[in-house]
Design a protein around this motif. Structure first.
Motif: not given
Length: 496
Positions: A375, A351, A355, A377, A345, A408
């Motif tokens: 996407y 991004p 993701a 993220k 990340c 995450w």
């Protein structure tokens, strides 16, 4: 959103360009990734970071751009109600399942049962020592199911680690009777090809079908021979679980699946599935299968039938998990870039890697297709020492909206809206600061799920967390009550 004890604006990406570029190159050139840290039955090893990366993280903490070591921050619509640290089971915390007033938490060393009748003060009901990573967990009626995906000396809960090259080694599914939550009893075991990394229940009145996902065969493994291009289907009679047995091994990839590198650099070669989510009320399933995403029919649960198959050979490295929306016209697939063991990340990774991929389901019946839309993220900055990647989450049931809560790892818990599948956005979050800034460490939420008005998270290192979400967009979900929830067996929230 305003985070506590930090600057209101926390969006600057961290990462020394040369170091992160090197990581990206490593991730792109790597062969098939392990889907989760799986070093036998031990925790993941720590790896170092550069002095420049450590200094940058320290500066970011001072400037309020990221939380301090172990500091808790969250959006104003989330309250942290409780944390229950690890106790007898010291291994990696994994998945969660729910039934009535109980939460069931997997751990590489076994599983733990919590009484969550008071979400502000969860109580431990029992802890069962039964080592065998990763102990993916689910429940149905009086039965609890546990996945073993590390090679063991036998199928008992006193087994020891043994090489997969030995024919006598065991991996597969374990079944427990949980009619007495204080004293679960081990009642059955079924060995499956290549073990059971995860599993998914398709419950029926008399039987429970179990879809077993596993992968990474080797010619040196007697019980995990290539090609391993399907899933094991186990049938478990509810009244006689000791008669559980494999009833089919449907081939999902007759062409062998995604070949991975060198044809598709940075993409995992498909040698099985990592995780499958079913929506029994619609006879539908979605499979996250390493280098491929699947949509298939489960009208005949013993013989699933492929409807559509997609690949993303540009941005997806490892198809990890799948989630349907409520109207069954979208699927969210997650990409576990780096195998859940890398800091992804950051600005250099960008991004679109590590993701979620949002796909619309278009058409009808066996002619339905998966169509990519966007996407998603998290864009909250993470230190280069923080393992962060899209992981397990669930729908937040609100009519007319597509809302999800998701883990995450050290990126924390994210609440996000994908009602417009082309423009997803985060609407809430909870996270802890880095475990440390001097080494890349696997920690943070493995799973984050919404159940009966609260968010429950199983943090790999810190234990069991309970969060309360108060937001006009999500508040209607508080009225939805379930008797049981296995997230990979999605309920029909509004059609019951």
């Amino acid at each position: 959103m305003i985070s506590l004890h930090t600057s209101p604006v926390r969006r600057r990406r961290l990462g020394v360009a040369t170091a992160a570029a090197g990581l990206l190159a490593t991730l792109l050139m790597a062969g098939p990734a392990a889907a989760t840290p799986d070093p036998g039955d031990r925790g993941a090893a720590r790896t170092g970071v550069s002095a420049a990366q450590e200094a940058e993280a320290a500066a970011a903490i001072r400037n309020g751009e990221i939380p301090g070591v172990d500091e808790i921050v969250h959006s104003s619509n989330i309250t942290h109600l409780a944390n229950v640290p690890k106790d007898a089971l010291k291994g990696t915390n994994t998945d969660l399942a729910f039934q009535g007033k109980y939460a069931f938490a997997g751990n590489y060393d076994g599983f733990r049962i919590f009484d969550i009748s008071d979400p502000r003060s969860p109580r431990t009901v029992s802890q069962v020592l039964c080592p065998g990573s990763q102990n993916d967990i689910s429940v149905s009626g009086n039965l609890l199911f546990l996945s073993t995906d590390s090679s063991r000396s036998d199928n008992s809960c006193t087994s020891t680690t043994q090489p997969a090259t030995e024919k006598s080694s065991w991996e597969g599914m374990k079944v427990f009777d949980i009619s007495d939550k204080r004293n679960p009893k081990y009642v059955a075991a079924v060995e499956t090809a290549c073990g059971s990394h995860t599993h998914t229940l398709v419950p029926e009145r008399k039987n429970v079908y179990v879809y077993v996902s596993s992968y990474s065969p080797s010619a040196t493994f007697p019980d995990c021979q290539p090609p391993h291009d399907g899933i094991s289907v186990i049938k478990v009679p509810r009244n006689a679980p000791e008669k559980a047995a494999v009833v089919n091994f449907p081939v999902l990839f007759p062409d062998g699946g995604n070949p991975g590198a060198p044809d598709n650099p940075g993409v995992s070669r498909t040698t099985g599935c990592h995780d499958i989510t079913v929506l029994p009320s619609k006879d539908l399933a979605a499979g996250a299968c390493m280098g491929d995403g699947l949509l298939f029919s489960i009208k005949d649960p013993e013989n699933p039938k492929i409807i559509d198959r997609v690949q993303d050979n540009v941005n997806f490295a490892f198809w990890h998990s799948a989630t349907f929306n409520q109207t069954t016209d979208k699927v969210v697939f997650t990409d576990e870039l780096g195998g859940g063991g890398a800091a992804t990340c950051n600005e250099e990774i960008g991004p679109k890697r590590g993701a979620n991929g949002i796909y619309d389901i278009v058409g009808r019946g066996d002619h339905r297709k998966l169509v990519f839309r966007s996407y998603f993220k998290i864009d909250r900055p993470q230190a280069d020492a923080e393992v962060c990647v899209a992981h397990n989450g669930s729908i937040i049931p609100v009519k007319g909206r597509d809302l999800m809560v998701q883990a995450w790892y050290q990126g924390g818990v994210s609440v996000w809206d994908f009602t417009d599948s082309s423009k997803p956005k985060e609407i809430g979050y909870f996270e802890r600061g880095p475990v440390t800034t001097d080494a890349v460490t696997t920690a943070g939420p493995w799973s984050a799920y919404y159940y009966n008005g609260y968010i429950y998270s199983n943090d790999i290192a810190k234990g069991f967390d309970v969060l309360k979400l108060d937001d006009r967009r999500t508040d209607p979900a508080k009225r939805v009550r379930l008797d049981e929830l296995n997230v990979q067996t999605q309920p029909e929230y509004f059609g019951r």
